[in-house]
Enzyme design. Structure first.
Site, PDB file in Angstrom:
ATOM      1  N   ASP A 103       0.667  -1.527  -0.124  1.00  0.00           N
ATOM      2  CA  ASP A 103      -0.071   0.175  -0.318  1.00  0.00           C
ATOM      3  C   ASP A 103       1.014   1.333  -0.018  1.00  0.00           C
ATOM      4  O   ASP A 103       2.247   1.295   0.879  1.00  0.00           O
ATOM      5  CB  ASP A 103      -1.241   0.148   1.677  1.00  0.00           C
ATOM      6  CG  ASP A 103      -0.468  -0.148   2.203  1.00  0.00           C
ATOM      7  OD1 ASP A 103       0.260  -1.302   2.639  1.00  0.00           O
ATOM      8  OD2 ASP A 103      -0.675   0.049   3.337  1.00  0.00           O
ATOM      9  N   GLU A 169      -0.717  -1.627   5.028  1.00  0.00           N
ATOM     10  CA  GLU A 169       0.255  -2.401   6.345  1.00  0.00           C
ATOM     11  C   GLU A 169       0.322  -0.787   6.697  1.00  0.00           C
ATOM     12  O   GLU A 169       0.372  -1.470   8.590  1.00  0.00           O
ATOM     13  CB  GLU A 169       1.888  -2.684   5.385  1.00  0.00           C
ATOM     14  CG  GLU A 169       3.183  -2.797   6.921  1.00  0.00           C
ATOM     15  CD  GLU A 169       3.562  -0.926   7.444  1.00  0.00           C
ATOM     16  OE1 GLU A 169       3.633  -1.252   8.604  1.00  0.00           O
ATOM     17  OE2 GLU A 169       3.227  -0.345   6.703  1.00  0.00           O
TER      18      GLU A 169
END
Length: 433
Positions: A103, A169
């Site tokens: 991400d 994350e």
């Protein structure tokens, strides 16, 4: 309990019989160099097309297509957008996992790179700029490169490598109860096959080519703190006719700072408690009836963390009460303590030295107050998380832009080292009988 079990399990595993024939380092070096142009291209593509947590559909598609092209077993949609690749060697053996995060962040990039992001996404209902301001584009590319190198050595491998590409994350997006690692685990990411150990890495400011980590507590546990203050709206010229939540908010910030500085022993473990946002009011001459604050708490000791949270909640209630206001206090964990298995950490040091060269590995670096949800994988199986120094050429690591900064721009020269550490970590772990 899980740490004692993990430690004893690792001791047995690492003490098991004689080592199998090793793939030589020169072969690994040559394979890494062959895949490097692809790794650079993947990194730049991901960088130019960043996606926020649980929205990494394009990134996941690129990764899954590549893993399938290598002949790996591929599972998609694990934890919404997560991808699992399984490489089974020519002979049976142990199982090891390698992990990368996918991400990006709601950050306006200011690197000046030719492939800088101009992407946008939706965050908390707003359209925001999106950029890979933490280095996850590098991580995806490194692990894709490692998968290609290891797939090319399949006939020499006894055992199985599990490649974990993890979404979100940076924490669970608003409205989501779990972040990427926790959700992937809940949906079976570490099942069938179940790895005996997991390894991960992160690019950070540091001397190019350096690798650093520590056994046991390495990266802090991270909690999100939310505070809502309720008072009574009034004219800015008549504060005594209402309850001034702006004044209360100021006292709350001061209280949090003082509690951390004056009630926690700084010689034990690092502790950081930061209020980072304050939202209140719509007009310069109206004292609003409510204010919301949010922040982060970083700790390395569970008992110490729990005690500080309890003191903060009590103190904030008292501050609000003194002004005639009320306070709601909430805490939600974003990441647990990154706890590097001691036995596995000791085993890993010479493997990382093989990859990075003598004098470039520090297995006893001080702990850091940044957090990582890799920690949740470590609660299930033994694991080690390490950092790669990736400051730009000619820039002092002490002054190079940090992760999450609009100017964060890790050095692409670290890409082959990341591929190599992944490859050698997997090979050497599997080569132990």
């Amino acid at each position: 309990m899980h740490r004692l079990f993990a430690a004893s399990t690792m001791a047995l595993l690492l003490a098991a019989g004689a080592a199998q024939a090793q793939v030589d380092t020169a072969s690994v070096d040559a394979a890494v160099q062959r895949v490097l142009p692809e790794v650079v291209a993947w990194r730049r593509d991901f960088h130019q097309h960043p996606e926020l947590g649980f929205a990494e559909a394009r990134s996941a598609g690129v990764i899954a297509d590549h893993l399938r092209s290598l002949g790996l077993e591929v599972r998609t949609g694990v934890g919404k957008t997560g991808v699992i690749g399984v490489l089974r060697g020519a002979r049976p053996g142990r199982t090891v996992a390698l992990r990368a995060d996918m991400d990006a962040l709601p950050v306006q990039e200011a690197t000046g790179l030719a492939f800088a992001s101009s992407a946008t996404g939706t965050y908390m209902g707003n359209t925001v700029p999106v950029a890979h301001a933490c280095g996850h584009d590098m991580h995806m590319a490194m692990l894709m490169g490692a998968a290609e190198v290891l797939a090319g050595m399949k006939d020499q491998i006894a055992g199985t490598v599990v490649f974990v590409f993890q979404p979100a994350e940076e924490g669970a997006p608003p409205g989501e109860p779990k972040g990427g690692a926790a959700l992937m685990i809940a949906e079976g990411a570490l099942n069938d096959p179940k790895p005996e150990a997991i390894f991960g890495l992160h690019v950070v400011p540091g001397r190019l080519g350096s690798v650093f980590y520590r056994p046991e507590g390495f990266m802090a546990a991270s909690d999100r703190v939310d505070i809502r203050l309720t008072g009574k709206q009034t004219h800015g010229a008549w504060p005594w006719r209402g309850v001034d939540v702006i004044a209360v908010a100021g006292q709350v910030v001061e209280t949090v700072n003082t509690l951390t500085a004056r009630t926690v022993d700084p010689t034990t473990t690092p502790t950081v408690f930061t209020i980072a946002t304050i939202n209140a009011g719509v007009r310069y001459n109206i004292i609003p009836d409510s204010a919301t604050l949010s922040g982060t708490l970083r700790t390395f000791d569970t008992d110490q963390r729990d005690a500080l949270v309890a003191r903060a909640e009590t103190a904030i209630d008292h501050v609000a009460e003194a002004y005639g206001a009320t306070a709601e206090f909430g805490v939600r964990q974003n990441a647990a303590l990154v706890f590097n298995d001691p036995d596995l950490s000791a085993w890993l040091a010479p493997v990382l030295t093989e990859a990075a060269g003598e004098g470039n590995v520090n297995p006893a670096t001080p702990p850091t107050t940044v957090a990582e949800d890799f920690s949740y994988f470590q609660q299930v199986i033994p694991g080690v998380f390490y950092h790669l120094g990736a400051s730009p050429d000619g820039v002092d690591p002490a002054t190079s832009a940090p992760n999450h900064s609009p100017e964060f721009s890790p050095n692409e020269k670290v890409l082959p080292l990341g591929v190599k550490t992944h490859v050698l970590t997997a090979l050497r772990f599997l080569e132990r009988s």
